[in-house]
Design an enzyme around this catalytic site. Structure first.
Site, PDB file in Angstrom:
ATOM      1  N   VAL A   1       2.595  -3.604   1.735  1.00 52.67           N
ATOM      2  CA  VAL A   1       1.518  -4.573   1.922  1.00 52.67           C
ATOM      3  C   VAL A   1       1.307  -5.387   0.640  1.00 52.67           C
ATOM      4  CG1 VAL A   1      -0.959  -4.799   2.347  1.00 52.67           C
ATOM      5  CG2 VAL A   1       0.358  -3.092   3.609  1.00 52.67           C
ATOM      6  N   ASP A   2       1.289  -4.684  -0.483  1.00 53.74           N
ATOM      7  CA  ASP A   2       1.054  -5.309  -1.786  1.00 53.74           C
ATOM      8  C   ASP A   2       2.083  -6.418  -2.059  1.00 53.74           C
ATOM      9  OD1 ASP A   2       0.326  -5.662  -4.489  1.00 53.74           O
ATOM     10  OD2 ASP A   2      -0.138  -3.537  -4.677  1.00 53.74           O
TER      11      ASP A   2
HETATM   12  N1  AR6 Z   1       1.161  -5.846   7.041  1.00 49.66           N
HETATM   13  C1  AR6 Z   1       0.634  -4.725   7.596  1.00 49.66           C
HETATM   14  N2  AR6 Z   1       1.111  -3.488   7.329  1.00 49.66           N
HETATM   15  C2  AR6 Z   1       2.169  -3.380   6.506  1.00 49.66           C
HETATM   16  C3  AR6 Z   1       2.776  -4.505   5.883  1.00 49.66           C
HETATM   17  C4  AR6 Z   1       2.227  -5.789   6.186  1.00 49.66           C
HETATM   18  N3  AR6 Z   1       2.723  -6.910   5.644  1.00 49.66           N
HETATM   19  N4  AR6 Z   1       3.803  -4.052   5.086  1.00 49.66           N
HETATM   20  C5  AR6 Z   1       3.828  -2.702   5.218  1.00 49.66           C
HETATM   21  N5  AR6 Z   1       2.851  -2.292   6.063  1.00 49.66           N
HETATM   22  P1  AR6 Z   1       2.138   0.686   1.751  1.00 49.66           P
HETATM   23  P2  AR6 Z   1       0.367   2.769   0.565  1.00 49.66           P
HETATM   24  C6  AR6 Z   1       2.466  -0.906   6.473  1.00 49.66           C
HETATM   25  O1  AR6 Z   1       3.338   1.363   1.164  1.00 49.66           O
HETATM   26  O2  AR6 Z   1       1.005   3.859   1.343  1.00 49.66           O
HETATM   27  C7  AR6 Z   1       2.520  -0.277  -2.952  1.00 49.66           C
HETATM   28  O3  AR6 Z   1       3.736  -0.547  -3.524  1.00 49.66           O
HETATM   29  C8  AR6 Z   1       3.440   0.187   6.111  1.00 49.66           C
HETATM   30  O4  AR6 Z   1       4.420   0.309   7.132  1.00 49.66           O
HETATM   31  O5  AR6 Z   1       2.026  -0.780   1.616  1.00 49.66           O
HETATM   32  O6  AR6 Z   1      -1.128   2.748   0.465  1.00 49.66           O
HETATM   33  C9  AR6 Z   1       1.326  -0.329  -3.877  1.00 49.66           C
HETATM   34  O7  AR6 Z   1       1.551  -1.088  -5.021  1.00 49.66           O
HETATM   35  C10 AR6 Z   1       2.525   1.412   6.057  1.00 49.66           C
HETATM   36  O8  AR6 Z   1       2.295   1.935   7.363  1.00 49.66           O
HETATM   37  O9  AR6 Z   1       0.771   1.291   1.116  1.00 49.66           O
HETATM   38  C11 AR6 Z   1       1.055   1.116  -4.189  1.00 49.66           C
HETATM   39  O10 AR6 Z   1       1.774   1.555  -5.322  1.00 49.66           O
HETATM   40  C12 AR6 Z   1       1.200   0.849   5.545  1.00 49.66           C
HETATM   41  O11 AR6 Z   1       1.291  -0.567   5.757  1.00 49.66           O
HETATM   42  C13 AR6 Z   1       1.555   1.846  -2.969  1.00 49.66           C
HETATM   43  O12 AR6 Z   1       2.575   1.050  -2.421  1.00 49.66           O
HETATM   44  C14 AR6 Z   1       0.893   1.124   4.071  1.00 49.66           C
HETATM   45  O13 AR6 Z   1       2.081   1.072   3.307  1.00 49.66           O
HETATM   46  C15 AR6 Z   1       0.489   2.031  -1.918  1.00 49.66           C
HETATM   47  O14 AR6 Z   1       0.995   2.810  -0.870  1.00 49.66           O
END
Ligand code: AR6
Length: 183
Positions: free
Chosen positions: A39-40
């Site tokens: 997401v980030d």
């Molecule tokens: N829109 C909606 N959901 C998404 C998107 C998107 N564009 N991209 C991924 N997901 P994560 P965390 C889903 O890893 O576990 C980062 O690098 C994904 O499939 O984004 O809280 C930060 O900098 C998953 O189900 O977040 C932190 O270091 C969910 O969103 C760390 O990762 C969350 O995945 C945070 O990890």
């Protein structure tokens, strides 16, 4: 899928949280607000440099796990990005449920404080941080459900799920919560 709670809407969508046409979107950030993948990566890539510029100026110490901070949304359709820090999953006995609920709650408080009528969340913690989706989805839904029951705002809360498995888990959690409310 959508339900009405206390004259407000809780809705599940599938897609990219960065592209939602709401007042505030939530980022799945890390404690240093350093940027990353998932997401980030999507938010900073599509929103441009203004987001990181503001967070590094306003929040040089980052954001504690279980909380959130707010910034501009740069070039994105939203006006604000709320950067939430979920716990890294390490078995569930290190306060992960409370920290995850706290992150969701703080985002909702910030949205209300900034008069946002709508907010879109991704599934916090269930990507790089490995929080199991069946557990995380129940905490996410319950926290939002309780907040909407107790407060008259924000008005619209969306969960934007990236894949079918996450959508399925959130749908099941929402059905369970709505069923319990109906008794
Ligand atoms: N829109 C909606 N959901 C998404 C998107 C998107 N564009 N991209 C991924 N997901 P994560 P965390 C889903 O890893 O576990 C980062 O690098 C994904 O499939 O984004 O809280 C930060 O900098 C998953 O189900 O977040 C932190 O270091 C969910 O969103 C760390 O990762 C969350 O995945 C945070 O990890």
């Amino acid at each position: 899928m959508r339900v009405t709670i206390n004259q407000q809407t809780l809705e599940l969508r599938q897609g990219d949280v960065a592209q939602q046409d709401v007042k505030a979107i939530v980022n799945a950030a890390n404690r240093r607000l350093a940027g990353g993948g998932g997401v980030d990566g999507a938010i900073h890539r599509q929103g441009g440099e203004a987001i990181m510029k503001e967070t590094s100026q306003r929040y040089p110490a980052g954001c504690p796990t279980g909380s959130a901070v707010i910034s501009t949304a740069g070039d994105l359709p939203a006006d604000y990005v709320i950067h939430a820090v979920a716990p890294v999953w390490s078995g569930g006995k290190r306060g992960e449920p409370e920290l995850l609920a706290g992150a969701y709650r703080r985002c909702l408080e910030l949205a209300v404080e900034h008069h946002c009528p709508s907010i879109a969340f991704p599934s916090l913690g269930t990507g790089a941080y490995r929080y199991p989706i069946d557990l995380a989805s129940r905490i996410a839904i319950k926290t939002v459900f309780d907040f909407l029951t107790e407060h008259a705002r924000p008005g619209l809360v969306c969960f934007v799920l990236f894949d079918a498995d996450s959508y399925g888990a959130f749908s099941a959690a929402l059905e369970e919560a709505a069923g319990q409310k109906r008794g």
